[in-house]
Write an enzyme that holds these catalytic residues in place. Structure first.
Site, PDB file in Angstrom:
ATOM      1  N   ILE A 167       0.837  -1.196   0.000  1.00  0.00           N
ATOM      2  CA  ILE A 167       0.000   0.000   0.000  1.00  0.00           C
ATOM      3  C   ILE A 167       0.874   1.249   0.000  1.00  0.00           C
ATOM      4  O   ILE A 167       1.816   1.356   0.780  1.00  0.00           O
ATOM      5  CB  ILE A 167      -0.882   0.014   1.260  1.00  0.00           C
ATOM      6  CG1 ILE A 167      -1.741  -1.261   1.309  1.00  0.00           C
ATOM      7  CG2 ILE A 167      -1.771   1.260   1.298  1.00  0.00           C
ATOM      8  CD1 ILE A 167      -2.249  -1.583   2.693  1.00  0.00           C
ATOM      9  N   CYS A 168       0.525   2.178  -0.879  1.00  0.00           N
ATOM     10  CA  CYS A 168       1.250   3.440  -0.912  1.00  0.00           C
ATOM     11  C   CYS A 168       0.423   4.455  -0.123  1.00  0.00           C
ATOM     12  O   CYS A 168      -0.552   5.002  -0.616  1.00  0.00           O
ATOM     13  CB  CYS A 168       1.401   3.872  -2.367  1.00  0.00           C
ATOM     14  SG  CYS A 168       2.347   5.368  -2.543  1.00  0.00           S
ATOM     15  N   LEU A 169       0.774   4.636   1.140  1.00  0.00           N
ATOM     16  CA  LEU A 169      -0.001   5.520   2.014  1.00  0.00           C
ATOM     17  C   LEU A 169       0.984   6.247   2.933  1.00  0.00           C
ATOM     18  O   LEU A 169       1.784   5.596   3.613  1.00  0.00           O
ATOM     19  CB  LEU A 169      -0.999   4.677   2.827  1.00  0.00           C
ATOM     20  CG  LEU A 169      -1.886   5.407   3.832  1.00  0.00           C
ATOM     21  CD1 LEU A 169      -2.766   6.441   3.142  1.00  0.00           C
ATOM     22  CD2 LEU A 169      -2.766   4.421   4.600  1.00  0.00           C
TER      23      LEU A 169
END
Ligand code: ZN
Ligand code: ZN
Lengths: 163, 106
Positions: A87-89
């Site tokens: 996840i790119c968060l």
């Protein structure tokens, strides 16, 4: 002896039980409190509605000073989620703070589902469709929602091998 | 008709806190009460001091020190962390509870 990380994870677990956030559940493995399995339910009134998405969180002894690594086990089609489930968060990367707990992490991921950030794409196709063809994007999302129900019976992880 | 109560014996129980400036009374990092022990500390109190930043956010000294080794910012407001120098924040408040032994209380 329990380490600081383990003690904090026990606090997180108690908090999840006493004040459960809506639409997410999580529990540690019986054999290892540093590994958690979680489920995020797709937010209502969005194309994600009805989806049950499994995740795995792995913590290190540096928690909460370091973020856990979190990935979707269920296959997802989303601008900020890689094909292997990573996840790119920001809060899981450079905006991490040690005051976050497991509920905060999961509720942030849940809101990311319906509120993607196309400025930092992890899946270029999902990003493009989200911006240019919302109808097709929503159709692809409904596909992964339906796929998530099949994953319920089939326990093998649906994640593709890392590129 | 009147009821007369005689207290035969009482125990004084002292309770202390680090003052009333403390948000929710729990350290945001370890999620333990400020009056409790942060990780690695056996006894509450002097072994586990609470410190304030210039931004008025408070943490156990041990907890914020660990975090500052990875990033020099307040975990709550993200401002650059600076210790509030005035003797570690608001004064410690003490109060006494008188506890008749007729009540069972732990
Ligand atoms: Zn603490
Ligand atoms: Zn602050």
């Amino acid at each position: 002896m329990s380490s600081a990380a383990r003690r904090r994870l026990v606090r997180d677990f108690r908090r999840l039980q006493s004040d459960p956030p809506s639409g997410v559940t999580a529990a540690p493995l019986d054999s290892n409190i540093l590994v958690w399995q979680a489920v995020i339910f797709g937010p209502d009134d969005t194309p994600w509605e009805g989806g049950t998405f499994k995740l795995e969180l792995s913590f290190t002894e540096d928690y909460p000073n370091k973020a856990p690594s979190v990935r979707f086990v269920t296959r997802i089609f989303h601008p900020n989620i890689y094909n292997d489930g990573q996840i790119c968060l920001d809060i899981l990367q450079n905006q991490w703070s040690p005051i976050y707990d497991i509920s905060a992490i999961l509720t942030s991921i849940q809101s990311l589902l319906s509120d993607p950030n196309p400025a930092s794409p992890a899946n270029s196709e999902a990003s493009r469709l989200y911006c240019e063809n919302r109808r097709e994007y929503n159709r692809r999302v409904r596909e992964v929602v339906e796929q998530s129900w099949l994953d319920e019976e089939d326990t093998t992880p649906a994640a593709a091998p890392a590129p | 008709m009147s009821l007369k109560v005689t207290i035969k014996r009482w125990n004084a129980v002292a309770r202390w806190t680090w003052g009333d400036h403390v948000d929710g009374d729990v350290c945001g990092i370890c999620q333990m009460p400020f009056e409790g022990c942060p990780p690695g500390v056996k006894f509450p109190g002097d072994g586990a001091p609470v410190v304030w930043g210039k931004c008025a956010h408070a943490f156990h000294l041990q907890c914020i020190s660990q975090w500052l080794t990875s990033k020099n910012s307040c975990p709550i407001c993200r401002r650059e962390w600076e210790f509030e120098s005035s003797q570690g924040g608001p004064p410690v408040s003490f109060f006494l509870l008188f506890q008749p032994t007729t009540h069972s209380f732990r």
